[in-house]
Design an enzyme around this catalytic site. Structure first.
Site, PDB file in Angstrom:
ATOM      1  CB  SER A  52      -0.901   0.031   1.238  1.00  0.00           C
ATOM      2  OG  SER A  52      -1.495   1.320   1.346  1.00  0.00           O
ATOM      3  CG  HIS A  58      -4.072  -1.308  -2.076  1.00  0.00           C
ATOM      4  ND1 HIS A  58      -5.165  -1.939  -2.615  1.00  0.00           N
ATOM      5  CD2 HIS A  58      -4.532  -0.588  -1.019  1.00  0.00           C
ATOM      6  CE1 HIS A  58      -6.248  -1.631  -1.916  1.00  0.00           C
ATOM      7  NE2 HIS A  58      -5.887  -0.806  -0.929  1.00  0.00           N
ATOM      8  CG  ASP A  83      -5.211   2.222   0.955  1.00  0.00           C
ATOM      9  OD1 ASP A  83      -4.213   1.637   1.415  1.00  0.00           O
ATOM     10  OD2 ASP A  83      -6.272   1.638   0.667  1.00  0.00           O
ATOM     11  CG  MET A 132      -7.976   7.393   2.649  1.00  0.00           C
ATOM     12  SD  MET A 132      -7.034   7.275   4.187  1.00  0.00           S
ATOM     13  CE  MET A 132      -6.538   5.566   4.085  1.00  0.00           C
ATOM     14  CG  HIS A 151      -9.376   0.785  -1.080  1.00  0.00           C
ATOM     15  ND1 HIS A 151      -8.879   0.446   0.165  1.00  0.00           N
ATOM     16  CD2 HIS A 151     -10.711   0.878  -0.930  1.00  0.00           C
ATOM     17  CE1 HIS A 151      -9.871   0.334   1.022  1.00  0.00           C
ATOM     18  NE2 HIS A 151     -11.008   0.598   0.387  1.00  0.00           N
ATOM     19  CG  MET A 155     -11.190   3.720   1.685  1.00  0.00           C
ATOM     20  SD  MET A 155      -9.751   3.497   2.720  1.00  0.00           S
ATOM     21  CE  MET A 155      -8.463   3.595   1.456  1.00  0.00           C
ATOM     22  CG  MET A 184     -12.076  -2.532   4.095  1.00  0.00           C
ATOM     23  SD  MET A 184     -10.450  -2.151   3.430  1.00  0.00           S
ATOM     24  CE  MET A 184      -9.777  -1.113   4.719  1.00  0.00           C
ATOM     25  N   GLY A 232      -9.040   4.295   6.954  1.00  0.00           N
ATOM     26  CA  GLY A 232      -8.655   5.678   7.237  1.00  0.00           C
ATOM     27  C   GLY A 232      -7.191   5.832   7.567  1.00  0.00           C
ATOM     28  CG  PHE A 233      -5.825   6.741  10.256  1.00  0.00           C
ATOM     29  CD1 PHE A 233      -7.187   6.782  10.571  1.00  0.00           C
ATOM     30  CD2 PHE A 233      -5.131   7.935  10.078  1.00  0.00           C
ATOM     31  CE1 PHE A 233      -7.842   7.999  10.727  1.00  0.00           C
ATOM     32  CE2 PHE A 233      -5.782   9.150  10.237  1.00  0.00           C
ATOM     33  CZ  PHE A 233      -7.141   9.192  10.556  1.00  0.00           C
ATOM     34  N   GLY A 234      -3.185   3.733   8.097  1.00  0.00           N
ATOM     35  CA  GLY A 234      -2.329   2.554   8.101  1.00  0.00           C
ATOM     36  C   GLY A 234      -1.852   2.276   9.518  1.00  0.00           C
ATOM     37  N   GLY A 235      -1.217   1.135   9.708  1.00  0.00           N
ATOM     38  CA  GLY A 235      -0.601   0.829  10.994  1.00  0.00           C
ATOM     39  C   GLY A 235      -1.559   0.426  12.098  1.00  0.00           C
ATOM     40  CG  ASP A 285      -6.565  -2.494   2.652  1.00  0.00           C
ATOM     41  OD1 ASP A 285      -7.032  -1.692   1.819  1.00  0.00           O
ATOM     42  OD2 ASP A 285      -5.672  -2.182   3.462  1.00  0.00           O
ATOM     43  N   GLY A 286      -5.333  -4.206   5.737  1.00  0.00           N
ATOM     44  CA  GLY A 286      -5.315  -3.593   7.065  1.00  0.00           C
ATOM     45  C   GLY A 286      -4.738  -4.537   8.104  1.00  0.00           C
ATOM     46  N   GLY A 333       0.975  -2.445   4.149  1.00  0.00           N
ATOM     47  CA  GLY A 333       1.761  -1.216   4.089  1.00  0.00           C
ATOM     48  C   GLY A 333       2.869  -1.268   5.121  1.00  0.00           C
TER      49      GLY A 333
HETATM   50  C1  DX5 Z   1      -6.857   1.684   5.769  1.00  0.00           C
HETATM   51  C2  DX5 Z   1      -5.793   1.429   4.737  1.00  0.00           C
HETATM   52  C3  DX5 Z   1      -4.734   0.526   5.326  1.00  0.00           C
HETATM   53  C4  DX5 Z   1      -3.526   0.413   4.452  1.00  0.00           C
HETATM   54  C5  DX5 Z   1      -2.566  -0.643   4.925  1.00  0.00           C
HETATM   55  O1  DX5 Z   1      -7.774   2.579   5.260  1.00  0.00           O
HETATM   56  O2  DX5 Z   1      -6.389   0.838   3.587  1.00  0.00           O
HETATM   57  O3  DX5 Z   1      -5.305  -0.729   5.547  1.00  0.00           O
HETATM   58  O4  DX5 Z   1      -3.905   0.055   3.190  1.00  0.00           O
HETATM   59  O5  DX5 Z   1      -2.381  -0.479   6.249  1.00  0.00           O
HETATM   60  P1  DX5 Z   1      -1.285  -1.350   7.068  1.00  0.00           P
HETATM   61  O6  DX5 Z   1      -0.199  -0.365   7.375  1.00  0.00           O
HETATM   62  O7  DX5 Z   1      -2.011  -1.848   8.242  1.00  0.00           O
HETATM   63  O8  DX5 Z   1      -0.810  -2.446   6.163  1.00  0.00           O
HETATM   64 ZN    ZN Z   2      -6.902  -0.165   0.733  1.00  0.00          ZN
END
Ligand code: DX5
Ligand code: ZN
Length: 223
Positions: free
Chosen positions: A6, A31, A33, A35, A64, A66, A135, A140-143, A173-174, A195
């Site tokens: 990502s 990928h 993301d 937003m 993707h 969002m 999902m 909304g956020f990675g990590g 994803d996530g 990511g």
């Molecule tokens: C959430 C994002 C995350 C990102 C990957 O909206 O879509 O899931 O892609 O996040 P991590 O860092 O958890 O792999």
């Molecule tokens: Zn995504």
């Protein structure tokens, strides 16, 4: 198995450089993301970034959305170089026209389901999509930490895919790392967005190869 790093976890000051890193690492997809600060409480990037990374990534750009109003974004993302576009089932009555529009633009069609949303909401669309994105965090956020309660949704989607004789991909994803990728592959996932777990490695190719090998082994145990 497809590994889709990502871009959300990339260096925002060097998108082209990091897209090229992902390309050299041999990941099948990149990928993106997207937003809008309305569908999710964050803003990431738009078509201009897809256009900027397109020359640096030779395989599939997996976008993707969002976004609350993806209908106004489909053509700009296609023009920018998107190969696949995923929208959210939570958009309700907008979903069918959106899937048709993505298809009419000649791109692969994806439908995403958030953790609180019942997977049954996606069932009416399964014959119209190329990819179902389950999902595994709230978008909304990675990590963020992986939400275990999403795994049964993967199992259910895989069961419907088999029962209905369909061939859509199941993407997760996530919070995807080597451990959760194995768990999701065992449940029937075949496409892995990651990511944080991938970009933290200096040797991205080794990290991508390892996640792919672990997921492939776990997935083959299914057969
Ligand atoms: C959430 C994002 C995350 C990102 C990957 O909206 O879509 O899931 O892609 O996040 P991590 O860092 O958890 O792999
Ligand atoms: Zn995504």
């Amino acid at each position: 198995m497809v590994i889709a790093p990502s871009l959300l976890a990339a260096d925002f000051s060097r998108f082209g450089h990091d897209a090229a890193r992902v390309d050299r690492a041999g990941a099948e997809w990149l990928h993106l993301d997207v937003m809008d600060g309305h569908f999710v409480p964050n803003i990431s990037f738009g078509p201009a970034v897809v256009r900027a990374v397109r020359p640096h990534f030779s395989r599939v750009l997996d976008v993707h959305l969002m976004c609350s109003r993806p209908e106004i974004l489909l053509e700009p993302f296609v023009k920018a170089g998107a190969d696949r576009i995923t929208v959210h089932v939570e958009l309700g009555a907008q979903v069918t026209p959106l899937l048709w529009k993505i298809r009419s633009l000649g791109k692969k069609v994806g439908l995403a389901v958030n953790p609180p949303t019942n997977i049954a909401e996606a069932k009416p669309y399964l014959s119209q999509i190329d990819l179902l994105l389950v999902m595994t965090v709230n978008p909304g956020f990675g990590g963020q930490p992986f939400i275990e309660e999403c795994v049964p949704k993967i199992l259910q989607a895989a069961a419907w895919r088999k029962e209905l004789g369909l061939s859509f991909r199941i993407e997760v994803d996530g919070g995807i790392n080597n451990e959760t990728a194995v768990e999701c592959a065992r449940a029937g996932a075949d496409t892995f967005v990651a990511g944080t777990a991938l970009f933290k490695h200096r040797n991205l190719r080794a990290a991508v190869d390892k996640m792919r090998a672990l997921a492939a082994k776990a997935g083959s145990d299914l057969l």
